[in-house]
Motif scaffolding. Structure first.
Motif, PDB file in Angstrom:
ATOM      1  N   TYR A  35       0.973  -1.086   0.000  1.00 57.46           N
ATOM      2  CA  TYR A  35      -0.090  -0.086  -0.107  1.00 57.46           C
ATOM      3  C   TYR A  35       0.757   1.234   0.080  1.00 57.46           C
ATOM      4  CZ  TYR A  35      -4.262  -2.559   1.498  1.00 57.46           C
ATOM      5  OH  TYR A  35      -5.332  -3.233   1.343  1.00 57.46           O
ATOM      6  N   LYS A  36       0.256   2.303  -0.589  1.00 51.49           N
ATOM      7  CA  LYS A  36       0.934   3.466  -0.327  1.00 51.49           C
ATOM      8  C   LYS A  36       0.267   4.601   0.383  1.00 51.49           C
ATOM      9  CE  LYS A  36       2.811   7.214  -3.519  1.00 51.49           C
ATOM     10  NZ  LYS A  36       2.901   7.790  -5.006  1.00 51.49           N
ATOM     11  N   GLN A  37       0.744   5.207   1.383  1.00 56.42           N
ATOM     12  CA  GLN A  37      -0.227   6.127   2.072  1.00 56.42           C
ATOM     13  C   GLN A  37       0.444   7.528   1.840  1.00 56.42           C
ATOM     14  OE1 GLN A  37      -0.685   6.102   6.281  1.00 56.42           O
ATOM     15  NE2 GLN A  37      -2.430   6.365   5.985  1.00 56.42           N
ATOM     16  N   MET A  46      -1.507  -1.091  -4.064  1.00 56.32           N
ATOM     17  CA  MET A  46      -0.894  -1.110  -5.252  1.00 56.32           C
ATOM     18  C   MET A  46      -0.589  -2.448  -5.620  1.00 56.32           C
ATOM     19  SD  MET A  46       2.605   1.219  -3.625  1.00 56.32           S
ATOM     20  CE  MET A  46       3.344   1.376  -5.273  1.00 56.32           C
ATOM     21  N   PHE A  47      -0.283  -3.406  -5.003  1.00 54.26           N
ATOM     22  CA  PHE A  47      -0.123  -4.863  -5.441  1.00 54.26           C
ATOM     23  C   PHE A  47      -0.849  -5.771  -4.297  1.00 54.26           C
ATOM     24  CE2 PHE A  47       2.371  -3.433  -9.050  1.00 54.26           C
ATOM     25  CZ  PHE A  47       3.142  -2.613  -8.535  1.00 54.26           C
ATOM     26  N   SER A  48      -0.961  -6.907  -4.986  1.00 61.45           N
ATOM     27  CA  SER A  48      -1.294  -8.107  -4.256  1.00 61.45           C
ATOM     28  C   SER A  48      -0.848  -9.364  -4.689  1.00 61.45           C
ATOM     29  CB  SER A  48      -2.990  -7.992  -4.014  1.00 61.45           C
ATOM     30  OG  SER A  48      -2.966  -9.276  -3.063  1.00 61.45           O
ATOM     31  N   TYR A  49      -0.281 -10.170  -4.129  1.00 58.34           N
ATOM     32  CA  TYR A  49       0.202 -11.505  -4.133  1.00 58.34           C
ATOM     33  C   TYR A  49      -0.592 -12.462  -3.465  1.00 58.34           C
ATOM     34  CZ  TYR A  49       3.990 -10.361  -7.376  1.00 58.34           C
ATOM     35  OH  TYR A  49       4.740  -9.955  -8.507  1.00 58.34           O
ATOM     36  N   ASN A  50      -1.175 -13.796  -4.071  1.00 59.54           N
ATOM     37  CA  ASN A  50      -1.475 -14.666  -3.433  1.00 59.54           C
ATOM     38  C   ASN A  50      -0.423 -15.980  -3.732  1.00 59.54           C
ATOM     39  OD1 ASN A  50      -3.443 -16.151  -1.868  1.00 59.54           O
ATOM     40  ND2 ASN A  50      -3.872 -17.180  -3.702  1.00 59.54           N
ATOM     41  N   ASN A  51       0.282 -16.670  -2.724  1.00 57.75           N
ATOM     42  CA  ASN A  51       1.078 -17.555  -2.918  1.00 57.75           C
ATOM     43  C   ASN A  51       1.855 -17.383  -4.147  1.00 57.75           C
ATOM     44  OD1 ASN A  51       1.947 -20.038  -2.087  1.00 57.75           O
ATOM     45  ND2 ASN A  51       0.374 -21.131  -2.815  1.00 57.75           N
ATOM     46  N   LYS A  52       2.557 -16.213  -4.203  1.00 49.55           N
ATOM     47  CA  LYS A  52       3.598 -15.781  -5.116  1.00 49.55           C
ATOM     48  C   LYS A  52       2.964 -15.396  -6.424  1.00 49.55           C
ATOM     49  CE  LYS A  52       6.407 -19.439  -5.133  1.00 49.55           C
ATOM     50  NZ  LYS A  52       7.537 -20.002  -5.683  1.00 49.55           N
ATOM     51  N   GLU A  53       1.755 -15.236  -6.573  1.00 48.61           N
ATOM     52  CA  GLU A  53       1.239 -15.092  -7.698  1.00 48.61           C
ATOM     53  C   GLU A  53       0.315 -13.729  -7.750  1.00 48.61           C
ATOM     54  OE1 GLU A  53      -1.557 -18.017  -9.359  1.00 48.61           O
ATOM     55  OE2 GLU A  53      -2.589 -16.556 -10.702  1.00 48.61           O
ATOM     56  N   PHE A  90       3.298   0.718   2.767  1.00 47.39           N
ATOM     57  CA  PHE A  90       3.043  -0.248   3.948  1.00 47.39           C
ATOM     58  C   PHE A  90       3.074  -1.694   3.393  1.00 47.39           C
ATOM     59  CE2 PHE A  90       2.492   2.002   7.725  1.00 47.39           C
ATOM     60  CZ  PHE A  90       1.875   3.154   7.385  1.00 47.39           C
ATOM     61  N   CYS A  91       3.373  -2.707   3.781  1.00 42.89           N
ATOM     62  CA  CYS A  91       3.211  -3.874   3.540  1.00 42.89           C
ATOM     63  C   CYS A  91       2.332  -4.614   4.367  1.00 42.89           C
ATOM     64  CB  CYS A  91       4.629  -4.660   3.683  1.00 42.89           C
ATOM     65  SG  CYS A  91       4.797  -6.522   3.319  1.00 42.89           S
TER      66      CYS A  91
ATOM     67  N   ARG B  93     -11.570  -6.860  -0.858  1.00 42.70           N
ATOM     68  CA  ARG B  93     -10.800  -7.022  -2.149  1.00 42.70           C
ATOM     69  C   ARG B  93     -11.122  -5.833  -3.162  1.00 42.70           C
ATOM     70  NH1 ARG B  93      -8.771 -11.989  -4.426  1.00 42.70           N
ATOM     71  NH2 ARG B  93      -8.328 -11.702  -6.273  1.00 42.70           N
ATOM     72  N   ARG B  94     -12.382  -5.215  -2.755  1.00 43.14           N
ATOM     73  CA  ARG B  94     -12.614  -4.186  -3.661  1.00 43.14           C
ATOM     74  C   ARG B  94     -12.456  -2.724  -3.126  1.00 43.14           C
ATOM     75  NH1 ARG B  94     -17.254  -7.364  -3.947  1.00 43.14           N
ATOM     76  NH2 ARG B  94     -18.715  -5.649  -3.158  1.00 43.14           N
ATOM     77  N   ALA B  95     -12.174  -3.080  -1.909  1.00 39.34           N
ATOM     78  CA  ALA B  95     -11.968  -1.511  -1.065  1.00 39.34           C
ATOM     79  C   ALA B  95     -10.433  -1.312  -1.135  1.00 39.34           C
ATOM     80  CB  ALA B  95     -12.308  -1.936   0.337  1.00 39.34           C
ATOM     81  N   LEU B  96     -10.230  -0.734  -2.341  1.00 40.81           N
ATOM     82  CA  LEU B  96      -8.600  -0.496  -2.750  1.00 40.81           C
ATOM     83  C   LEU B  96      -8.221   0.635  -2.095  1.00 40.81           C
ATOM     84  CD1 LEU B  96      -9.194  -1.244  -6.623  1.00 40.81           C
ATOM     85  CD2 LEU B  96      -8.569  -2.971  -4.774  1.00 40.81           C
ATOM     86  N   THR B  97      -9.014   1.416  -1.759  1.00 39.24           N
ATOM     87  CA  THR B  97      -8.529   2.447  -0.904  1.00 39.24           C
ATOM     88  C   THR B  97      -9.132   2.769   0.430  1.00 39.24           C
ATOM     89  OG1 THR B  97      -7.969   3.768  -2.902  1.00 39.24           O
ATOM     90  CG2 THR B  97      -8.403   5.414  -1.115  1.00 39.24           C
ATOM     91  N   PHE B  98      -8.788   2.995   1.511  1.00 39.26           N
ATOM     92  CA  PHE B  98      -9.011   2.903   2.598  1.00 39.26           C
ATOM     93  C   PHE B  98      -9.981   4.134   2.995  1.00 39.26           C
ATOM     94  CE2 PHE B  98      -7.258  -0.333   6.080  1.00 39.26           C
ATOM     95  CZ  PHE B  98      -7.066  -1.190   5.056  1.00 39.26           C
ATOM     96  N   GLY B  99      -9.806   5.087   2.242  1.00 43.28           N
ATOM     97  CA  GLY B  99     -10.498   6.446   2.606  1.00 43.28           C
ATOM     98  C   GLY B  99      -9.852   7.314   3.520  1.00 43.28           C
TER      99      GLY B  99
END
Lengths: 115, 108
Positions: A35-37, A46-53, A90-91, B93-99
């Motif tokens: 995540y970017k704050q 920004m990105f999400s990985y599930n089991n390396k995918e 943030f990770c 999964r769809r809440a891509l931004t926390f607000g």
């Protein structure tokens, strides 16, 4: 016994440089996120990985490249850093791949400052 | 996309009960409601999650009416250490931004 750890905590660098941020989780989770704050405190995935995918890849400049060597690690590499990249990164990890009842565990954040 | 609306800020005093309401009018049937707390210079921390009616844990209570179009996080007897930003999240999964969350300031 830190659950989600990130290194470094602070990163100050010049425009144009390439830098990496590392993330590790010891929770046994299958899914990890970046995540970017920004300065307005909005937290955007920004990105999400599930089991390396890779499962979520938001509209992020391709200067950002995530890498997941195994499901406990998700690193973020940033090429050609720009002033606008300054933010806290943030990770996070979760067990249910972002399903409706999923909850996320966040790392302490990495404050990136691009000069 | 389930959009949430929360007050931007709230003020309280130590020992008071604080209720933060979140609106989520277009919540989907299988969406859960999750609340996170974020202290300055830290990552968000899970507080509580619910689907309907009431959920209580050692930190807070979550009240969800029958129509599920809103939810209320209740913090009993707040202390100075509860000063933080509180985020309401629906459909992770769809809440891509926390607000922007609700910034709670607790005064002595």
């Amino acid at each position: 016994d830190t659950a989600v750890s990130q290194t470094p905590k602070y990163l100050v660098t010049q425009m144009g440089n390439d830098k990496s941020i590392k993330c590790e989780q010891n929770l046994g989770h299958d899914t990890m996120y970046w995540y970017k704050q920004d300065s307005k405190k909005f937290l955007k995935i920004m990105f999400s990985y599930n089991n390396k995918e890779l499962i979520i890849n938001e509209t992020v400049p391709n200067r950002f490249s995530p890498k997941s060597p195994d499901k406990a690690h998700l690193n973020l590499h940033i090429n050609s850093l720009e002033l606008g990249d300054s933010a806290v990164y943030f990770c996070a990890s979760s067990q249910l791949a972002g399903g409706p009842a999923d909850t996320q565990y966040f790392g302490p954040g990495t404050r990136l400052t691009v000069l | 996309l389930a959009k949430t609306t929360q007050p931007i800020s709230m003020d309280s005093y130590e020992g008071q009960e604080v209720n933060i309401t979140c609106s989520h009018n277009n919540i989907a049937t299988n969406d859960y409601i999750t609340w996170y707390q974020q202290f300055p210079s830290q990552g968000p921390r899970f507080i509580i999650q619910g689907y309907k009616t009431k959920v209580t844990n050692e930190v807070a209570s979550l009240f969800i009416p029958a129509d599920r179009k809103s939810s209320t996080l209740s913090l009993p007897r707040v202390s100075l250490s509860d000063t933080a930003v509180y985020y309401c999240l629906v459909a992770l999964r769809r809440a891509l931004t926390f607000g922007s969350g609700t910034r709670l300031q607790v005064q002595p």
